[in-house]
Design an enzyme around this catalytic site. Sequence first.
Site, PDB file in Angstrom:
ATOM      1  CG  ASN A 129      -3.248   6.189   3.584  1.00 15.33           C
ATOM      2  OD1 ASN A 129      -4.208   5.672   3.031  1.00 15.33           O
ATOM      3  ND2 ASN A 129      -2.193   5.511   3.959  1.00 15.33           N
ATOM      4  CD  GLU A 130      -2.188   9.071   7.169  1.00 13.95           C
ATOM      5  OE1 GLU A 130      -1.174   9.333   6.490  1.00 13.95           O
ATOM      6  OE2 GLU A 130      -2.615   7.920   7.302  1.00 13.95           O
ATOM      7  CB  ALA A 158      -2.037  11.357  23.477  1.00 15.35           C
ATOM      8  NE  ARG A 164      -4.583  23.946  26.691  1.00 14.84           N
ATOM      9  CZ  ARG A 164      -3.688  24.871  26.945  1.00 14.84           C
ATOM     10  NH1 ARG A 164      -2.483  24.541  27.340  1.00 14.84           N
ATOM     11  NH2 ARG A 164      -4.002  26.139  26.833  1.00 14.84           N
ATOM     12  CG  ASP A 223       1.026  13.015  22.175  1.00 16.03           C
ATOM     13  OD1 ASP A 223       1.305  13.813  23.099  1.00 16.03           O
ATOM     14  OD2 ASP A 223       1.306  11.800  22.221  1.00 16.03           O
ATOM     15  CG  ASP A 271      -2.082  -0.957   1.079  1.00 19.66           C
ATOM     16  OD1 ASP A 271      -2.476  -1.234  -0.069  1.00 19.66           O
ATOM     17  OD2 ASP A 271      -2.595  -1.440   2.109  1.00 19.66           O
ATOM     18  CE  LYS A 328      -8.509  -1.565  12.952  1.00 18.84           C
ATOM     19  NZ  LYS A 328      -7.670  -1.947  14.094  1.00 18.84           N
TER      20      LYS A 328
HETATM   21  P1  NAP Z   1       5.216   2.371   6.889  1.00 22.13           P
HETATM   22  O1  NAP Z   1       5.473   2.588   8.344  1.00 22.13           O
HETATM   23  O2  NAP Z   1       6.253   1.683   6.097  1.00 22.13           O
HETATM   24  O3  NAP Z   1       3.808   1.637   6.633  1.00 22.13           O
HETATM   25  C1  NAP Z   1       2.774   1.751   7.418  1.00 22.13           C
HETATM   26  C2  NAP Z   1       1.847   0.544   7.236  1.00 22.13           C
HETATM   27  O4  NAP Z   1       0.569   1.061   6.856  1.00 22.13           O
HETATM   28  C3  NAP Z   1       2.251  -0.462   6.143  1.00 22.13           C
HETATM   29  O5  NAP Z   1       2.034  -1.765   6.651  1.00 22.13           O
HETATM   30  C4  NAP Z   1       1.285  -0.159   5.007  1.00 22.13           C
HETATM   31  O6  NAP Z   1       0.961  -1.301   4.222  1.00 22.13           O
HETATM   32  C5  NAP Z   1       0.058   0.250   5.785  1.00 22.13           C
HETATM   33  N1  NAP Z   1      -0.904   1.081   5.053  1.00 22.13           N
HETATM   34  C6  NAP Z   1      -0.683   2.110   4.206  1.00 22.13           C
HETATM   35  N2  NAP Z   1      -1.862   2.604   3.775  1.00 22.13           N
HETATM   36  C7  NAP Z   1      -2.836   1.862   4.347  1.00 22.13           C
HETATM   37  C8  NAP Z   1      -4.256   1.883   4.297  1.00 22.13           C
HETATM   38  N3  NAP Z   1      -4.910   2.798   3.570  1.00 22.13           N
HETATM   39  N4  NAP Z   1      -4.945   0.981   5.035  1.00 22.13           N
HETATM   40  C9  NAP Z   1      -4.299   0.061   5.786  1.00 22.13           C
HETATM   41  N5  NAP Z   1      -2.957  -0.014   5.899  1.00 22.13           N
HETATM   42  C10 NAP Z   1      -2.236   0.885   5.175  1.00 22.13           C
HETATM   43  O7  NAP Z   1       4.919   3.803   6.279  1.00 22.13           O
HETATM   44  P2  NAP Z   1       4.792   4.183   4.767  1.00 22.13           P
HETATM   45  O8  NAP Z   1       4.960   2.994   3.887  1.00 22.13           O
HETATM   46  O9  NAP Z   1       5.647   5.380   4.594  1.00 22.13           O
HETATM   47  O10 NAP Z   1       3.273   4.605   4.674  1.00 22.13           O
HETATM   48  C11 NAP Z   1       2.823   5.826   5.182  1.00 22.13           C
HETATM   49  C12 NAP Z   1       1.573   5.541   5.905  1.00 22.13           C
HETATM   50  O11 NAP Z   1       1.914   4.883   7.095  1.00 22.13           O
HETATM   51  C13 NAP Z   1       0.827   6.776   6.327  1.00 22.13           C
HETATM   52  O12 NAP Z   1      -0.053   7.217   5.338  1.00 22.13           O
HETATM   53  C14 NAP Z   1       0.126   6.302   7.576  1.00 22.13           C
HETATM   54  O13 NAP Z   1      -1.202   5.906   7.296  1.00 22.13           O
HETATM   55  C15 NAP Z   1       0.891   5.092   8.018  1.00 22.13           C
HETATM   56  N6  NAP Z   1       1.425   5.309   9.365  1.00 22.13           N
HETATM   57  C16 NAP Z   1       0.860   4.617  10.380  1.00 22.13           C
HETATM   58  C17 NAP Z   1       1.277   4.832  11.673  1.00 22.13           C
HETATM   59  C18 NAP Z   1       0.614   4.069  12.778  1.00 22.13           C
HETATM   60  O14 NAP Z   1      -0.273   3.270  12.468  1.00 22.13           O
HETATM   61  N7  NAP Z   1       0.962   4.314  14.019  1.00 22.13           N
HETATM   62  C19 NAP Z   1       2.293   5.739  11.952  1.00 22.13           C
HETATM   63  C20 NAP Z   1       2.872   6.426  10.882  1.00 22.13           C
HETATM   64  C21 NAP Z   1       2.415   6.205   9.581  1.00 22.13           C
HETATM   65  P3  NAP Z   1       2.001  -1.985   3.236  1.00 22.13           P
HETATM   66  O15 NAP Z   1       2.867  -2.854   4.105  1.00 22.13           O
HETATM   67  O16 NAP Z   1       1.128  -2.762   2.334  1.00 22.13           O
HETATM   68  O17 NAP Z   1       2.782  -0.901   2.527  1.00 22.13           O
END
Ligand code: NAP
Length: 270
Positions: free
Chosen positions: A121-122, A184, A147, A149, A45, A164
Amino acid sequence: MKIGIYNNETAESQRVTKLLRTEMERTGLAYTDHDPDVVVTIGGDGTLLSAFHHYQKQLDKIRFVGIHTGHLGFYTDWRSFEIDDLVESLQEDSGQSVSYPLLDMKATYSDGEVESFVALNESTIKNITRTMVCDVFINNHLFENFRGDGLCVSTPTGSTAYNKSVGGAIMDPKCIGFQLAEMASLNNRVFRTLGSPIIFSADSKLILRLREENGHVLTCDRDQWVLKNTDDRYLTELAYSVSKQRINFAQYRHNDFWNRVRDSFIGGVR
Ligand code: NAP
């Protein structure tokens, strides 16, 4: 019809890319880097997120197809062992597509400059040096003083990602709107926020007016900027709304969204 390929650098993705190129040559499907009608992403993704931003200026004419080289993803319907089926679908393509809403973000700086972004995504805003304080306006009315994070503003398809993890709701991607989720928040006798995620309608406008001048980290999908007051120029405001643009996917078969949510987050159900 011209096909573009966008892959990540893993050995498996490179193997699948080679395989797809060979099959495309064998079946006479045209390849292009510059002006594709369909972009096939190979990776996860995250790879599709990168491809989306790479082709952001051509969104109105491109349809995406995602091959996942690991587990099945949310934007990636095809697996690496299904190349033959995918090539057949590309050959028989009749323009079928499904589209999903995107998020517009406008960042305003203290000198009046406005930068525009589109998220698949966001977008998140955090303060990494101290508690983030901001005023939250919904449709130009002050709603709360936040107020905590930080805050996460997500699209319906992004609701299964970062949103999520911070306790946001999963939105059916057919809904047109966007969502605000807290990270938070401080809630006590002095400071108060709603404390639950909010889902906004298609015509809503959300504004976050930031109180600090330093320490913010702003994200848009995979991109991230660490912001500080430089020469009296700092980030003052973020405005969010549903974008006029949408992302289009070539829909060669139907994958039920809720089955995917169940498979990804719950697993087996008896
Ligand atoms: P990453 O840390 O390498 O990947 C984050 C995870 O999110 C990967 O497993 C990715 O799937 C999955 N993902 C991405 N879009 C998704 C969606 N629409 N629905 C469900 N899972 C999804 O970070 P990255 O590859 O640079 O991706 C950036 C994305 O990471 C941001 O858009 C954000 O949504 C997410 N993120 C999540 C957190 C958290 O959950 N705490 C923190 C920071 C960022 P794949 O393995 O298939 O690539």
